[in-house]
Design a protein around this motif. Structure first.
Motif, PDB file in Angstrom:
ATOM      1  N   ARG A 113     -44.209 -20.081  31.292  1.00 44.19           N
ATOM      2  CA  ARG A 113     -45.011 -18.894  29.772  1.00 44.19           C
ATOM      3  C   ARG A 113     -45.134 -17.652  30.539  1.00 44.19           C
ATOM      4  O   ARG A 113     -45.955 -16.486  29.403  1.00 44.19           O
ATOM      5  N   ALA A 119     -43.256 -14.642  29.921  1.00 45.92           N
ATOM      6  CA  ALA A 119     -43.436 -14.085  28.320  1.00 45.92           C
ATOM      7  C   ALA A 119     -44.316 -14.515  27.704  1.00 45.92           C
ATOM      8  O   ALA A 119     -43.754 -15.547  27.193  1.00 45.92           O
ATOM      9  N   ARG A 176     -47.838 -14.953  24.640  1.00 45.21           N
ATOM     10  CA  ARG A 176     -49.363 -14.104  23.836  1.00 45.21           C
ATOM     11  C   ARG A 176     -50.386 -13.538  24.756  1.00 45.21           C
ATOM     12  O   ARG A 176     -51.088 -13.026  24.334  1.00 45.21           O
ATOM     13  N   ARG A 215     -44.113  -8.857  18.152  1.00 40.33           N
ATOM     14  CA  ARG A 215     -44.483 -10.528  17.713  1.00 40.33           C
ATOM     15  C   ARG A 215     -44.515 -10.318  15.986  1.00 40.33           C
ATOM     16  O   ARG A 215     -44.409 -11.022  15.830  1.00 40.33           O
ATOM     17  N   ASP A 274     -36.622 -21.307  23.681  1.00 44.89           N
ATOM     18  CA  ASP A 274     -38.008 -22.258  24.036  1.00 44.89           C
ATOM     19  C   ASP A 274     -36.934 -23.571  23.885  1.00 44.89           C
ATOM     20  O   ASP A 274     -35.801 -23.379  23.668  1.00 44.89           O
ATOM     21  N   SER A 298     -41.929 -32.045  29.221  1.00 44.82           N
ATOM     22  CA  SER A 298     -43.893 -31.888  29.330  1.00 44.82           C
ATOM     23  C   SER A 298     -44.324 -32.942  28.736  1.00 44.82           C
ATOM     24  O   SER A 298     -45.491 -33.191  28.582  1.00 44.82           O
ATOM     25  N   HIS A 338     -49.457 -25.404  34.176  1.00 42.14           N
ATOM     26  CA  HIS A 338     -48.801 -25.790  33.295  1.00 42.14           C
ATOM     27  C   HIS A 338     -48.493 -24.470  32.607  1.00 42.14           C
ATOM     28  O   HIS A 338     -48.778 -23.270  33.545  1.00 42.14           O
TER      29      HIS A 338
END
Ligand code: CP3
Length: 359
Positions: A35, A37, A39, A48, A84, A216, A338
């Motif tokens: 993750r 890339a 928030r 966004r 995603d 996951s 993670h």
């Protein structure tokens, strides 16, 4: 998608990640962040405000720009295409919404086996071709700086979302299927597997230089369930992708399985099957025990606790070094255990990468 020979991609300048994945010697330990890339980056949050989540995924220019954001900022050794795992359920005909503060929501999940007929078998080129186009564009724009990873969700993880209709702390409905409807569960997992195989082959044809399969939801499975509903499909994916690439005379690429939360026995089975080049482990797995159980023919990726990024910069640095020293420089790819959390300090990311490269 025509053969990758026509792409004429820029020459790769940093192959540390690919070398470590294949078990070759490296000058420094490669590092990337799940993750990366996302928030925690102000430039991502800014982007966004202008664009909806899935329109970023579906617009190659946008997906490319966001993929490159962390690469411009940090000394990372790999990029991962912005997308995603839920684009597969979408392509199979289910509505997926990304709700802010909630996460993904599927308003009309598969309620019972009778509803499996609602699923369509996608044409991967047509329905997911946008991911391929984003990959090809990004390979060019990366200018060979680092390799580009493609990815997918694993069948059980995607089945979970398709039945549960979103995230869940128990996955109780999806897990109940495994006991109530074992045959239909296997049928659904096989259906998803077939899509994944074509999807990953398409990604490599488009320019993906490695592939990660995100299981996951492995943490909801005991050994019995993992052995029946996850492992065979993970192995099938890798074998079929590699053999299809071989048929197409395209060199195969390293494959990473990340079964988050899998038990030690489950991880060991996966390692011993040798279908994957790399196994990703979460932060609950002990590095020494993982090495002992997996053997020396497989690379390991991971596994600093994403929450450890909230300690002081000095502690992040020291902990990252300690983890990397424990794994050692061979057959190791540094990462978190993670995905990075949305409010992680940028300074922690910098300290993490600096620490890994200092070894
Ligand atoms: O940089 C990268 O790693 C590439 C992009 C990427 C995203 N999702 C973008 C994303 C990757 C590799 C994923 C994989 C993914 N998506 C997984 C597997 C990894 C894991 O965390 O176990 C899963 C389970 C999903 C499903 C998903 N997508 C969830 C549960 C959420 C909500 C939680 C969250 O972080 O918000 C998403 C949304 C999502 N996917 C975001 C991003 C950047 C944030 C949404 C937003 O921008 O509003």
């Amino acid at each position: 998608m025509t053969g990758m020979m026509q792409h004429n991609f820029p020459k790769l300048k940093n192959d540390r990640f690919l070398r470590a994945a294949r078990g070759e010697e490296v000058d420094k330990i490669p590092v990337w962040i799940m993750r990366q890339a996302g928030r925690y980056l102000p430039e991502f949050r800014e982007f966004r405000t202008k664009h909806d989540f899935f329109s970023i995924c579906q617009t190659p220019e946008f997906a490319c720009e966001v993929t490159l954001q962390p690469i411009k900022r940090f000394d990372l050794d790999a990029s991962i295409i912005f997308s995603d795992i839920l684009v597969i359920p979408q392509a199979m005909g289910l509505t997926v919404e990304m709700k802010s503060g909630v996460g993904p929501v599927l308003p009309q999940p598969i309620a019972n086996p009778g509803e499996l007929s609602r699923l369509k078998i996608p044409n991967v080129e047509k329905d997911l071709g946008y991911v391929g186009h984003a990959i090809t564009l990004t390979r060019h724009r990366l200018e060979g700086k680092v390799p580009l990873i493609g990815f997918t969700g694993a069948p059980w993880t995607l089945m979970g979302y398709m039945i549960q209709g979103g995230g869940s702390s128990t996955m109780a409905q999806a897990r109940s299927w495994l006991y109530k409807y074992p045959e239909d569960s296997l049928k659904l997992l096989q259906l998803i597997t077939d899509v994944i195989v074509d999807y990953l082959v398409m990604q490599v044809q488009a320019g993906a230089q490695a592939l990660q399969v995100f299981e996951s939801h492995a943490d909801y499975l005991n050994d019995e369930l993992f052995d029946k509903y996850s492992l065979p499909f993970l192995n099938q994916i890798s074998k079929r992708v590699k053999s299809k690439l071989n048929e197409l005379q395209i060199p195969d690429v390293p494959m990473i399985a990340f079964p988050k939360g899998a038990t030690y026995d489950s991880l060991e089975l996966l390692a011993k099957d040798q279908c994957y080049d790399v196994i990703g482990i979460d932060w609950t797995v002990n590095p020494v025990e993982a090495r002992e159980r997996f053997g020396s023919n497989i690379s390991i990726q991971g596994n600093m606790d994403p929450c450890a990024m909230y300690s002081t910069e000095k502690e992040v640095y020291a902990r990252a070094r300690e983890i990397a020293n424990t794994f050692g420089k061979s057959r190791y790819i540094a990462n978190l255990g993670h995905g990075i959390l949305p409010d992680t300090p940028i300074s922690s990311v910098e300290a993490f990468i600096r620490a890994i490269h200092s070894i």
